[in-house]
Design a protein around this motif. Sequence first.
Motif, PDB file in Angstrom:
ATOM      1  N   VAL A  55       0.850  -1.191   0.000  1.00  0.00           N
ATOM      2  CA  VAL A  55       0.000   0.000   0.000  1.00  0.00           C
ATOM      3  C   VAL A  55       0.886   1.242   0.000  1.00  0.00           C
ATOM      4  O   VAL A  55       1.835   1.348   0.779  1.00  0.00           O
ATOM      5  CB  VAL A  55      -0.938   0.013   1.221  1.00  0.00           C
ATOM      6  N   PHE A  56       0.601   2.166  -0.910  1.00  0.00           N
ATOM      7  CA  PHE A  56       1.356   3.418  -0.963  1.00  0.00           C
ATOM      8  C   PHE A  56       0.444   4.511  -1.520  1.00  0.00           C
ATOM      9  O   PHE A  56      -0.723   4.265  -1.822  1.00  0.00           O
ATOM     10  CB  PHE A  56       2.618   3.254  -1.820  1.00  0.00           C
ATOM     11  N   ARG A  57       0.967   5.704  -1.620  1.00  0.00           N
ATOM     12  CA  ARG A  57       0.163   6.821  -2.119  1.00  0.00           C
ATOM     13  C   ARG A  57       0.566   7.163  -3.549  1.00  0.00           C
ATOM     14  O   ARG A  57       1.750   7.291  -3.855  1.00  0.00           O
ATOM     15  CB  ARG A  57       0.300   8.050  -1.223  1.00  0.00           C
ATOM     16  N   LEU A  58      -0.424   7.316  -4.391  1.00  0.00           N
ATOM     17  CA  LEU A  58      -0.228   7.706  -5.778  1.00  0.00           C
ATOM     18  C   LEU A  58      -0.985   9.014  -5.981  1.00  0.00           C
ATOM     19  O   LEU A  58      -2.214   9.040  -5.960  1.00  0.00           O
ATOM     20  CB  LEU A  58      -0.761   6.617  -6.713  1.00  0.00           C
ATOM     21  N   PHE A  98      -0.872  -5.632  -5.775  1.00  0.00           N
ATOM     22  CA  PHE A  98      -0.867  -7.046  -5.420  1.00  0.00           C
ATOM     23  C   PHE A  98      -0.021  -7.802  -6.432  1.00  0.00           C
ATOM     24  O   PHE A  98      -0.167  -7.611  -7.650  1.00  0.00           O
ATOM     25  CB  PHE A  98      -2.296  -7.604  -5.431  1.00  0.00           C
ATOM     26  N   SER A  99       0.883  -8.633  -5.947  1.00  0.00           N
ATOM     27  CA  SER A  99       1.661  -9.501  -6.833  1.00  0.00           C
ATOM     28  C   SER A  99       1.541 -10.929  -6.318  1.00  0.00           C
ATOM     29  O   SER A  99       1.543 -11.167  -5.112  1.00  0.00           O
ATOM     30  CB  SER A  99       3.136  -9.081  -6.879  1.00  0.00           C
ATOM     31  N   GLY A 100       1.418 -11.869  -7.243  1.00  0.00           N
ATOM     32  CA  GLY A 100       1.267 -13.240  -6.794  1.00  0.00           C
ATOM     33  C   GLY A 100       1.341 -14.229  -7.936  1.00  0.00           C
ATOM     34  O   GLY A 100       1.723 -13.905  -9.061  1.00  0.00           O
ATOM     35  N   VAL A 101       0.942 -15.457  -7.627  1.00  0.00           N
ATOM     36  CA  VAL A 101       0.966 -16.580  -8.559  1.00  0.00           C
ATOM     37  C   VAL A 101      -0.366 -17.313  -8.430  1.00  0.00           C
ATOM     38  O   VAL A 101      -0.949 -17.376  -7.338  1.00  0.00           O
ATOM     39  CB  VAL A 101       2.143 -17.532  -8.238  1.00  0.00           C
ATOM     40  N   ALA A 102      -0.858 -17.853  -9.533  1.00  0.00           N
ATOM     41  CA  ALA A 102      -2.090 -18.635  -9.500  1.00  0.00           C
ATOM     42  C   ALA A 102      -2.002 -19.662  -8.365  1.00  0.00           C
ATOM     43  O   ALA A 102      -0.999 -20.375  -8.234  1.00  0.00           O
ATOM     44  CB  ALA A 102      -2.312 -19.330 -10.838  1.00  0.00           C
ATOM     45  N   GLU A 103      -3.054 -19.739  -7.548  1.00  0.00           N
ATOM     46  CA  GLU A 103      -2.965 -20.496  -6.305  1.00  0.00           C
ATOM     47  C   GLU A 103      -2.593 -21.957  -6.515  1.00  0.00           C
ATOM     48  O   GLU A 103      -1.750 -22.507  -5.802  1.00  0.00           O
ATOM     49  CB  GLU A 103      -4.278 -20.406  -5.529  1.00  0.00           C
ATOM     50  N   ASP A 104      -3.194 -22.623  -7.482  1.00  0.00           N
ATOM     51  CA  ASP A 104      -2.883 -24.040  -7.683  1.00  0.00           C
ATOM     52  C   ASP A 104      -1.427 -24.235  -8.086  1.00  0.00           C
ATOM     53  O   ASP A 104      -0.764 -25.176  -7.636  1.00  0.00           O
ATOM     54  CB  ASP A 104      -3.830 -24.660  -8.709  1.00  0.00           C
ATOM     55  N   LEU A 105      -0.892 -23.322  -8.900  1.00  0.00           N
ATOM     56  CA  LEU A 105       0.515 -23.419  -9.291  1.00  0.00           C
ATOM     57  C   LEU A 105       1.439 -23.083  -8.138  1.00  0.00           C
ATOM     58  O   LEU A 105       2.487 -23.717  -7.946  1.00  0.00           O
ATOM     59  CB  LEU A 105       0.796 -22.488 -10.475  1.00  0.00           C
ATOM     60  N   PHE A 106       1.047 -22.095  -7.342  1.00  0.00           N
ATOM     61  CA  PHE A 106       1.879 -21.714  -6.199  1.00  0.00           C
ATOM     62  C   PHE A 106       1.997 -22.860  -5.209  1.00  0.00           C
ATOM     63  O   PHE A 106       3.067 -23.062  -4.609  1.00  0.00           O
ATOM     64  CB  PHE A 106       1.325 -20.475  -5.507  1.00  0.00           C
ATOM     65  N   MET A 146      -3.197  -3.482  -9.490  1.00  0.00           N
ATOM     66  CA  MET A 146      -3.224  -2.308  -8.616  1.00  0.00           C
ATOM     67  C   MET A 146      -4.612  -1.689  -8.667  1.00  0.00           C
ATOM     68  O   MET A 146      -5.296  -1.731  -9.687  1.00  0.00           O
ATOM     69  CB  MET A 146      -2.161  -1.286  -9.030  1.00  0.00           C
ATOM     70  N   ARG A 147      -5.041  -1.096  -7.542  1.00  0.00           N
ATOM     71  CA  ARG A 147      -6.352  -0.427  -7.473  1.00  0.00           C
ATOM     72  C   ARG A 147      -6.321   0.649  -6.397  1.00  0.00           C
ATOM     73  O   ARG A 147      -5.442   0.649  -5.524  1.00  0.00           O
ATOM     74  CB  ARG A 147      -7.448  -1.444  -7.139  1.00  0.00           C
ATOM     75  N   VAL A 148      -7.272   1.557  -6.480  1.00  0.00           N
ATOM     76  CA  VAL A 148      -7.447   2.556  -5.431  1.00  0.00           C
ATOM     77  C   VAL A 148      -7.951   1.848  -4.187  1.00  0.00           C
ATOM     78  O   VAL A 148      -8.870   1.015  -4.269  1.00  0.00           O
ATOM     79  CB  VAL A 148      -8.420   3.660  -5.878  1.00  0.00           C
ATOM     80  N   LEU A 149      -7.363   2.149  -3.043  1.00  0.00           N
ATOM     81  CA  LEU A 149      -7.756   1.507  -1.797  1.00  0.00           C
ATOM     82  C   LEU A 149      -8.949   2.232  -1.195  1.00  0.00           C
ATOM     83  O   LEU A 149      -8.897   3.438  -0.945  1.00  0.00           O
ATOM     84  CB  LEU A 149      -6.590   1.514  -0.810  1.00  0.00           C
ATOM     85  N   THR A 150     -10.054   1.519  -1.035  1.00  0.00           N
ATOM     86  CA  THR A 150     -11.274   2.132  -0.512  1.00  0.00           C
ATOM     87  C   THR A 150     -11.514   1.727   0.934  1.00  0.00           C
ATOM     88  O   THR A 150     -10.922   0.773   1.430  1.00  0.00           O
ATOM     89  CB  THR A 150     -12.475   1.700  -1.357  1.00  0.00           C
TER      90      THR A 150
END
Length: 449
Positions: free
Chosen positions: A380-383, A391-399, A445-449
Amino acid sequence: MKPAADVLTELSQPSNVATHSTMALVGSVDAAGAEDDEKRKEKELDALRRKPKLQVIPAVEVGSLRLAPWDVLHTLGRAIALARRGAGRGLAEHWGSLKYSQALTGGSDTYMKLSAEGRETADYYKALQSGELGIGFSLALAKQVLSRRYPRHVVSIVPADTALRAGWALTSRDKGPRSGYRYRPRFFAEVWKPGEPSRVFTIESKGNHSNAAASYDQLASASAHVEAVHIGSWNETPSLVFSTELPVEGPLTVHALHFDGKGGWLSSSAGSADRNLDHFIEDENFYPGIQPLAEGGRQPQPEPGFHVTPERYEWFRHVLARTAAAGLTAFAGDGEATVQYLTKRQGVRHFTGFAHAATGSVQDARQRLLGIRFVGTDHVFRLNRTRVEAFSGVAEDLFRHLEAGQVEQYRREVHARRASWPVDRWDGKWQGPVSVDSDGSVLAMRVLT
């Protein structure tokens, strides 16, 4: 100052990216190399050993490149996940790509270029910005070229220094016999299909905020970097060299050439059993040097560099697969899962123990993006004064396969799904840009609500 929501929308908009690979470019790079050799001669320095006869990449492979800025940042983030350069100690290096969230602009009918912020940053951080953005564009083009060349295979990008450290000492901090040779490719591209020999390309990426002439010099230098690793016979290792020109005014251009050697194949040695990629690896201590071909019955002295000889093919394929797995688990923020894939010299300590405040990363987030469940880490940061979540990640089944050390199973499933990943760059429910790569990784990435 643009609203953050507008910035996110622009990040998902694809643009044309200019590419340049012509015979005129080959001639200009050869001339730049010759000029550099003359300067080195005047300084009583040896001429650099460069890739012989760089060639034009066919238009069918290099043309029609379209990217969204978010694709570039995802490619950069994946590439530097094991970089070991920042205070994150390897646990959150990839978040460094987000500083370029407003550096690029374009549109559906235009060519990508630096934005106003990108131009301003170029005034202060020329080498850093051009070099890092150059990585994003170069590797995106490299993957396009190789995927078009090998449509039934998967292309994995692996940081060369990390992979080489499993066999050789690269710096004074590494234990073992050192070569003292500072020229190395920046990345390897492994083109692979389960059950078949893979093929490896050496890649060097550079970038500048200047002009085409600067790119000629950079490509001449890049040819020396890719020449530092030979896989198999002397001067047969295929290579790709790139220089991304990011002028302050006008569209950016990726200048690209290749060397189409017949080597780079990692086939099993006669009588040897295939290595199981799920098994751990330990540091080797190979003596550095590349052995040229014998001439007239005389064996020449080894040249500086790193030689993957036939008896090391299976070992090197093993190293590349596990280093690529480490990059994925690091991108998902899981230091514990990453440790199992690296040797001591490759940097296990960077994924255990202390990390500086605000630079760590923990794999404890889950998101459904474009209909796929992913696990990973968030930031989380300010833009432009607005709080945003990345968010960064890997498909759950592959992870889960990677978490359990099941590289073989991960590769079988990724290969089977190579053509089925979504190509959309925006998720309406998430309300932000999303980039999914063929390795199963995601950046959103998205605006944090």
